[in-house]
Design an enzyme around this catalytic site. Sequence first.
Site, mmCIF file in Angstrom:
data_model
loop_
_atom_site.group_PDB
_atom_site.id
_atom_site.type_symbol
_atom_site.label_atom_id
_atom_site.label_comp_id
_atom_site.label_asym_id
_atom_site.label_seq_id
_atom_site.Cartn_x
_atom_site.Cartn_y
_atom_site.Cartn_z
ATOM 1 N N THR A 16 0.763 -1.269 0.084
ATOM 2 C CA THR A 16 0.011 -0.038 -0.045
ATOM 3 C C THR A 16 0.940 1.156 0.000
ATOM 4 O O THR A 16 0.571 2.094 -0.892
ATOM 5 C CB THR A 16 -1.050 -0.052 1.278
ATOM 6 N N GLU A 130 8.685 9.883 9.718
ATOM 7 C CA GLU A 130 7.572 10.917 9.730
ATOM 8 C C GLU A 130 6.367 10.213 9.473
ATOM 9 O O GLU A 130 5.142 10.463 10.235
ATOM 10 C CB GLU A 130 7.806 11.968 8.700
ATOM 11 N N VAL A 133 3.977 7.854 12.417
ATOM 12 C CA VAL A 133 2.820 8.464 13.361
ATOM 13 C C VAL A 133 1.853 9.507 12.349
ATOM 14 O O VAL A 133 2.109 10.151 11.984
ATOM 15 C CB VAL A 133 3.155 9.171 14.559
ATOM 16 N N GLY A 135 0.177 9.042 9.643
ATOM 17 C CA GLY A 135 0.114 8.920 8.214
ATOM 18 C C GLY A 135 0.674 10.350 7.559
ATOM 19 O O GLY A 135 1.745 10.477 7.559
ATOM 20 N N LYS A 206 2.212 4.453 18.566
ATOM 21 C CA LYS A 206 2.456 5.905 18.258
ATOM 22 C C LYS A 206 2.557 6.838 19.337
ATOM 23 O O LYS A 206 3.642 7.720 19.579
ATOM 24 C CB LYS A 206 1.264 6.215 17.642
ATOM 25 N N GLY A 309 -3.461 5.323 4.646
ATOM 26 C CA GLY A 309 -3.685 5.308 3.094
ATOM 27 C C GLY A 309 -2.523 5.440 2.334
ATOM 28 O O GLY A 309 -1.368 6.156 2.911
HETATM 29 P P1 NAP Z 1 1.520 -3.959 2.851
HETATM 30 O O1 NAP Z 1 0.610 -3.395 2.087
HETATM 31 O O2 NAP Z 1 1.243 -5.145 3.670
HETATM 32 O O3 NAP Z 1 2.793 -4.093 2.270
HETATM 33 C C1 NAP Z 1 4.087 -4.597 2.797
HETATM 34 C C2 NAP Z 1 4.847 -4.706 1.570
HETATM 35 O O4 NAP Z 1 6.257 -5.485 2.237
HETATM 36 C C3 NAP Z 1 4.660 -5.845 0.615
HETATM 37 O O5 NAP Z 1 4.943 -5.369 -0.594
HETATM 38 C C4 NAP Z 1 5.218 -7.131 1.059
HETATM 39 O O6 NAP Z 1 5.544 -7.988 -0.038
HETATM 40 C C5 NAP Z 1 6.381 -6.683 1.405
HETATM 41 N N1 NAP Z 1 7.105 -7.479 2.731
HETATM 42 C C6 NAP Z 1 6.664 -8.022 3.686
HETATM 43 N N2 NAP Z 1 7.331 -8.822 4.374
HETATM 44 C C7 NAP Z 1 8.379 -8.823 3.588
HETATM 45 C C8 NAP Z 1 9.581 -9.758 3.588
HETATM 46 N N3 NAP Z 1 9.894 -10.563 4.724
HETATM 47 N N4 NAP Z 1 10.640 -9.611 2.803
HETATM 48 C C9 NAP Z 1 10.474 -8.671 1.736
HETATM 49 N N5 NAP Z 1 9.087 -8.095 1.583
HETATM 50 C C10 NAP Z 1 8.349 -8.079 2.463
HETATM 51 O O7 NAP Z 1 1.678 -2.729 3.944
HETATM 52 P P2 NAP Z 1 1.749 -1.357 4.244
HETATM 53 O O8 NAP Z 1 0.103 -0.815 4.447
HETATM 54 O O9 NAP Z 1 2.094 -0.694 2.896
HETATM 55 O O10 NAP Z 1 2.385 -0.835 5.239
HETATM 56 C C11 NAP Z 1 3.886 -0.806 5.490
HETATM 57 C C12 NAP Z 1 4.439 -0.020 6.574
HETATM 58 O O11 NAP Z 1 3.870 1.198 6.655
HETATM 59 C C13 NAP Z 1 3.983 -0.670 7.809
HETATM 60 O O12 NAP Z 1 5.038 -0.485 8.919
HETATM 61 C C14 NAP Z 1 2.780 -0.092 8.576
HETATM 62 O O13 NAP Z 1 2.632 0.157 9.831
HETATM 63 C C15 NAP Z 1 3.134 1.481 7.900
HETATM 64 N N6 NAP Z 1 2.131 2.265 7.655
HETATM 65 C C16 NAP Z 1 1.137 2.315 6.965
HETATM 66 C C17 NAP Z 1 0.092 3.133 6.605
HETATM 67 C C18 NAP Z 1 -1.204 2.585 5.922
HETATM 68 O O14 NAP Z 1 -2.042 3.409 5.799
HETATM 69 N N7 NAP Z 1 -1.040 1.493 5.074
HETATM 70 C C19 NAP Z 1 0.167 4.322 7.320
HETATM 71 C C20 NAP Z 1 1.218 4.592 8.264
HETATM 72 C C21 NAP Z 1 2.082 3.679 8.206
HETATM 73 P P3 NAP Z 1 4.393 -8.624 -0.866
HETATM 74 O O15 NAP Z 1 3.991 -7.337 -1.816
HETATM 75 O O16 NAP Z 1 5.005 -9.506 -1.876
HETATM 76 O O17 NAP Z 1 3.518 -9.348 -0.098
HETATM 77 N N1 HSE Z 2 -4.107 0.942 11.021
HETATM 78 C C1 HSE Z 2 -3.529 2.274 11.096
HETATM 79 C C2 HSE Z 2 -4.729 3.083 11.428
HETATM 80 C C3 HSE Z 2 -2.771 2.714 9.895
HETATM 81 O O1 HSE Z 2 -5.882 2.835 11.442
HETATM 82 O O2 HSE Z 2 -4.332 4.459 11.691
HETATM 83 C C4 HSE Z 2 -1.967 3.802 9.881
HETATM 84 O O3 HSE Z 2 -0.995 4.002 10.768
#
Ligand code: NAP
Ligand code: HSE
Length: 442
Positions: A16, A130, A133, A135, A206, A309
């Site tokens: 994502t 950044e 916490v 987004g 956070k 997001g």
């Molecule tokens: P996600 O959609 O689940 O994507 C994770 C990615 O990492 C995928 O491409 C996955 O590969 C890859 N991955 C996972 N384990 C791996 C491994 N062992 N070796 C190599 N690649 C690996 O997660 P996301 O939502 O983008 O979140 C990523 C980070 O951002 C997390 O720490 C999350 O807490 C943080 N975050 C997310 C958001 C949000 O809104 N989504 C907001 C703030 C912070 P595959 O594609 O092949 O499965």
């Molecule tokens: N699951 C988290 C939330 C994603 O709902 O705020 C962003 O850190």
Amino acid sequence: MTEYRSVRVALLGGGTVGANVAKILLEHKEELAARVGATLELTGIAVRNIDAKRPVDLPAALFTTDARPLILGADIVVEVMGGIEPAREYILLALNSGADVITANKALLATHGTELFDVAERVGAQLYYEAAVAGAIPIIRPLRDSLAGDRVQRVMGIVNGTTNYILDRMDSEKDTFESALAMATELGYAEADPTADVDAFDAAQKASILASLAFHTEVPLESVYREGIRDISAEVVELARYAGFVIKLLAIAERVTDEATGIDSVSARVYPALIPREHPLASVHKANNAVFVQAEAAGSLMFYGAGAGGPETASAVMGDVVSAARRHVIGGPGKSESKHANLPLLPISEIETSYHVVLRVADEPGVLATVAGVFHDHNVSVELVEQGVFVPASGPAGKASTTTLVIGTHEARESDLASTVLALSKLPVVSAVVSVLRVEGA
Ligand code: NAP
Ligand code: HSE
């Protein structure tokens, strides 16, 4: 056309957030080069499954399942894969091989932040976060840089989009908890295991990061008091609305000064709280986040925006990438995290706030006096009492009738309130403690 040197950027994760970071790096390449003074060259994206569907179309040649060579060939490593291992191992590898690191991984920072920051400081690298916490909202940089010359007193915010979405739907649409959670998951706000959101682990991580930064003190995750939103029923939401409040999951980090000794401590806590409907945090709807910061000289500041997001979080990641890349152009050591204050951490039992306690009691003479006596005996001052509100007053047929009592308190110590509630629950005239909620922002 200006020619630039290259800064090599490796992405760990193409989900994502990662896919959207890659999109910005590729689509805005020239603009970014002009801002940085170097071309940001995306050298590859490490993933688990090369064939997995991505949120945006990206060149297939960029993807690899072999993260290590990618890390070893990079100037900047962006970790957006999540989880503890191998993210921790990869970040250590990156730092130790001279790369700067950008991460959005609050779970990792809240549990292994000290280790990672220590290594970054030792090798003179940057570790920026950044996006970890709230987004898209810039909150780390304001706390670390803009307010570095001030004295932060309190940080209070809605930092979890999923729980805000759920509570908002329960309040505005009278939706059920289960249905609202299903929608938040479908919309991609929830963590892979939504327990992290619902039971406030995500918000506690956070809070730990914000408290450590705001008070220049190490605030470990274990010292953050945590209550999730599982017990917030439709009935509790309705009672809050009736009383002029809305329920929000709040992360609070505050400096508490002992009046007798003048000694400062830090309290970090996460719980669902009642917020007056006219408070600015009450109008934070859907999956949005908002953070209030109160500082000695700056006064009150509010930061508001998308807390989750893909594109939104990628924006925060890219701000860090540009900062890190500029240092590669200019040179010099990275900034280290300051923990100089090392303030003591206050347990939740020492916190003072006001409360709303909702009881179901026998509807008979003397009950109100008995209940009021329990508050008095435990040193908790009652501010308001309302009887018979909203919840049906009559009990099961053939039994004595019951009614609802809503008791609002003045500020009281958490430990006193806890013993009050325990004593109330043992009274024969109290058939149920419907809810106990703290009031914030009143
Ligand atoms: P996600 O959609 O689940 O994507 C994770 C990615 O990492 C995928 O491409 C996955 O590969 C890859 N991955 C996972 N384990 C791996 C491994 N062992 N070796 C190599 N690649 C690996 O997660 P996301 O939502 O983008 O979140 C990523 C980070 O951002 C997390 O720490 C999350 O807490 C943080 N975050 C997310 C958001 C949000 O809104 N989504 C907001 C703030 C912070 P595959 O594609 O092949 O499965
Ligand atoms: N699951 C988290 C939330 C994603 O709902 O705020 C962003 O850190």
